[in-house]
Design an enzyme around this catalytic site. Sequence first.
Site, PDB file in Angstrom:
ATOM      1  N   GLY A 235       0.732  -1.256   0.000  1.00  0.00           N
ATOM      2  CA  GLY A 235       0.000   0.000   0.000  1.00  0.00           C
ATOM      3  C   GLY A 235       0.761   1.306   0.000  1.00  0.00           C
ATOM      4  CD  GLU A 275       0.659  -9.299   1.502  1.00  0.00           C
ATOM      5  OE1 GLU A 275      -0.273  -8.581   1.095  1.00  0.00           O
ATOM      6  OE2 GLU A 275       0.476 -10.396   2.037  1.00  0.00           O
ATOM      7  N   PRO A 276       4.735  -5.113  -0.671  1.00  0.00           N
ATOM      8  CG  PRO A 276       6.955  -4.407  -0.894  1.00  0.00           C
ATOM      9  CD  PRO A 276       6.090  -5.404  -0.164  1.00  0.00           C
ATOM     10  N   GLY A 277       3.789  -3.608  -3.771  1.00  0.00           N
ATOM     11  CA  GLY A 277       3.659  -3.831  -5.209  1.00  0.00           C
ATOM     12  C   GLY A 277       4.039  -2.559  -5.948  1.00  0.00           C
ATOM     13  NE  ARG A 313      -3.037   3.059 -11.195  1.00  0.00           N
ATOM     14  CZ  ARG A 313      -2.906   4.205 -10.604  1.00  0.00           C
ATOM     15  NH1 ARG A 313      -2.320   5.197 -11.221  1.00  0.00           N
ATOM     16  NH2 ARG A 313      -3.346   4.377  -9.383  1.00  0.00           N
ATOM     17  CE1 TYR A 317      -8.972   1.775  -9.327  1.00  0.00           C
ATOM     18  CE2 TYR A 317      -7.061   2.010 -10.746  1.00  0.00           C
ATOM     19  CZ  TYR A 317      -7.944   1.212 -10.052  1.00  0.00           C
ATOM     20  OH  TYR A 317      -7.784  -0.147 -10.062  1.00  0.00           O
ATOM     21  CB  CYS A 344     -15.686   3.986 -29.452  1.00  0.00           C
ATOM     22  SG  CYS A 344     -17.259   4.628 -29.907  1.00  0.00           S
ATOM     23  CE1 TYR A 373      -1.948  -3.611  -8.577  1.00  0.00           C
ATOM     24  CE2 TYR A 373      -0.948  -1.555  -7.879  1.00  0.00           C
ATOM     25  CZ  TYR A 373      -1.299  -2.861  -7.623  1.00  0.00           C
ATOM     26  OH  TYR A 373      -1.005  -3.412  -6.404  1.00  0.00           O
TER      27      TYR A 373
HETATM   28  N1  LLP Z   1      -1.359  -7.114  -0.746  1.00  0.00           N
HETATM   29  C1  LLP Z   1      -2.662  -7.263  -1.037  1.00  0.00           C
HETATM   30  C2  LLP Z   1      -3.434  -8.264  -0.308  1.00  0.00           C
HETATM   31  C3  LLP Z   1      -3.262  -6.462  -2.017  1.00  0.00           C
HETATM   32  O1  LLP Z   1      -4.546  -6.622  -2.290  1.00  0.00           O
HETATM   33  C4  LLP Z   1      -2.480  -5.504  -2.720  1.00  0.00           C
HETATM   34  C5  LLP Z   1      -3.075  -4.664  -3.743  1.00  0.00           C
HETATM   35  C6  LLP Z   1      -1.118  -5.406  -2.395  1.00  0.00           C
HETATM   36  C7  LLP Z   1      -0.589  -6.224  -1.396  1.00  0.00           C
HETATM   37  C8  LLP Z   1      -0.195  -4.442  -3.079  1.00  0.00           C
HETATM   38  O2  LLP Z   1      -0.533  -3.113  -2.838  1.00  0.00           O
HETATM   39  P1  LLP Z   1       0.426  -1.929  -3.363  1.00  0.00           P
HETATM   40  O3  LLP Z   1       1.700  -1.989  -2.572  1.00  0.00           O
HETATM   41  O4  LLP Z   1       0.654  -2.144  -4.798  1.00  0.00           O
HETATM   42  O5  LLP Z   1      -0.346  -0.693  -3.110  1.00  0.00           O
HETATM   43  N2  LLP Z   1      -5.341  -1.297  -9.481  1.00  0.00           N
HETATM   44  C9  LLP Z   1      -5.197  -0.307  -8.423  1.00  0.00           C
HETATM   45  C10 LLP Z   1      -4.532  -0.877  -7.200  1.00  0.00           C
HETATM   46  C11 LLP Z   1      -5.195  -2.124  -6.657  1.00  0.00           C
HETATM   47  C12 LLP Z   1      -4.464  -2.707  -5.485  1.00  0.00           C
HETATM   48  C13 LLP Z   1      -4.977  -4.066  -5.149  1.00  0.00           C
HETATM   49  N3  LLP Z   1      -4.297  -4.720  -4.071  1.00  0.00           N
HETATM   50  C14 LLP Z   1      -4.453   0.901  -8.984  1.00  0.00           C
HETATM   51  O6  LLP Z   1      -4.145   0.917 -10.172  1.00  0.00           O
HETATM   52  O7  LLP Z   1      -4.206   1.854  -8.258  1.00  0.00           O
END
Ligand code: LLP
Length: 420
Positions: A235, A275-277, A313, A317, A344, A373
Amino acid sequence: MSFGVEDGILSIDGVRVDEVVEKTGTPVYITSYSKLLENINAYRKAFPEQKKLYAVKANYNLAILRIIAKEGFGADVFSHGELYLALLAGFKPEDILFNGNSKSDEEILAGIRAGVGFSVDSLDELHTISEIALSEGRTVKIAFRVNPDVSPETHPKIATGLRTSKFGIPWEDVVDAYRIAYELPNVDPAGIHCHIGSQIREVEPFVEAMNRLFDISAEIQETGIKLEFMDIGGGPGIDYDGKGALNPDNFAEAIIPVFRERKKEINESLELWLEPGRSIVGNTTVLITRVNSVKKAYKNFVAVDAGFNTLIRPAMYGSFHRVSVASKIDREAEETYTIAGPICESGDILAEDRKLPRVEKGDLIAVYDVGAYGFVMSSQYNGRPRCAEVLAKNGEFHIIREKEDIGDILSKQRIPEFLF
Ligand code: LLP
């Protein structure tokens, strides 16, 4: 330097984007290897002892996964597909956590056979895991996904720890879930998990969520369970708009001391997992799209060949992504333009009212910070094949996904015989 300028053209890890485009066409996603490594190293430095599970959903190109796996991260996966890719990329099963609020029995079986841990979202799922694990003769490490009821300031569609969210078990009910798990065969309730949302720019909601997990952890341990890990999810937000964000250092400074202090109440060997993404891959990648036409209407429109089929995105959003004219990177901004995609729908706008150098047909537009994403949420809407992905490293580039063609749109379609 990850992003630079060569002969007035945007370059990524020493590769001019026009050279890439010559090979792949547009649109194309280009990832900087050096930026990705920088982000990985920043996490490693800030969280040296903590287990870092990369959130595969953010970007699951195999080459990207391979880099992250080789650097020693674990993986958070959300489907059988993500699990499959993570294993293929080289993540170790014991470092993979299978997340998700709606896992099918087949997905659970696949996870159990692979030997990964599970974040369990409901009692129904707990019973299913126990039954399948029993029939497979395995014991499965689980954590419960707790809904901690905290509200980070982020887009409502990506806040996941609110009381009303579909994710997790309400924190008030979760101790009972641990009691049940303790009695069930073939599950080992070793962890506690939450994830409060994405693109969060302050540390407070994370600290609040962690404190909530600690508040219930003592009670969980009274059931006889010894917790081994606390996973506080992903997050941390990135700086899309220049207004600041979190970085691994300030994130670590806020949460590690609280964790160290409070784990004394639980047990000293409790591990902290993350859990960073987005914060690993988000700022590593640029989308390059070509200008098809420029039009003066009530606004100045630049029509490009990437729309919400390629990057959803902004449409989904209202997200802000910086843009530049990659083919005129060092020219001065003169005019205000709105960048529109080829789809379209009037909502197909990538960027609104941006001051840019004068734009002409054929120019290349760069859309920044699309590594998370981005491609993974793209589609074939309007019958448009998905684009290529490229990795730039040390002056060379590698195509890490070929662009699709019309064959990919056709490949699974069938016309029933009665229509011939
Ligand atoms: N762990 C869990 C259980 C999650 O559901 C997520 C993201 C993450 C970790 C990673 O979160 P991050 O570090 O990336 O914020 N599509 C949206 C974001 C959806 C996130 C879903 N879960 C966007 O484009 O902003």
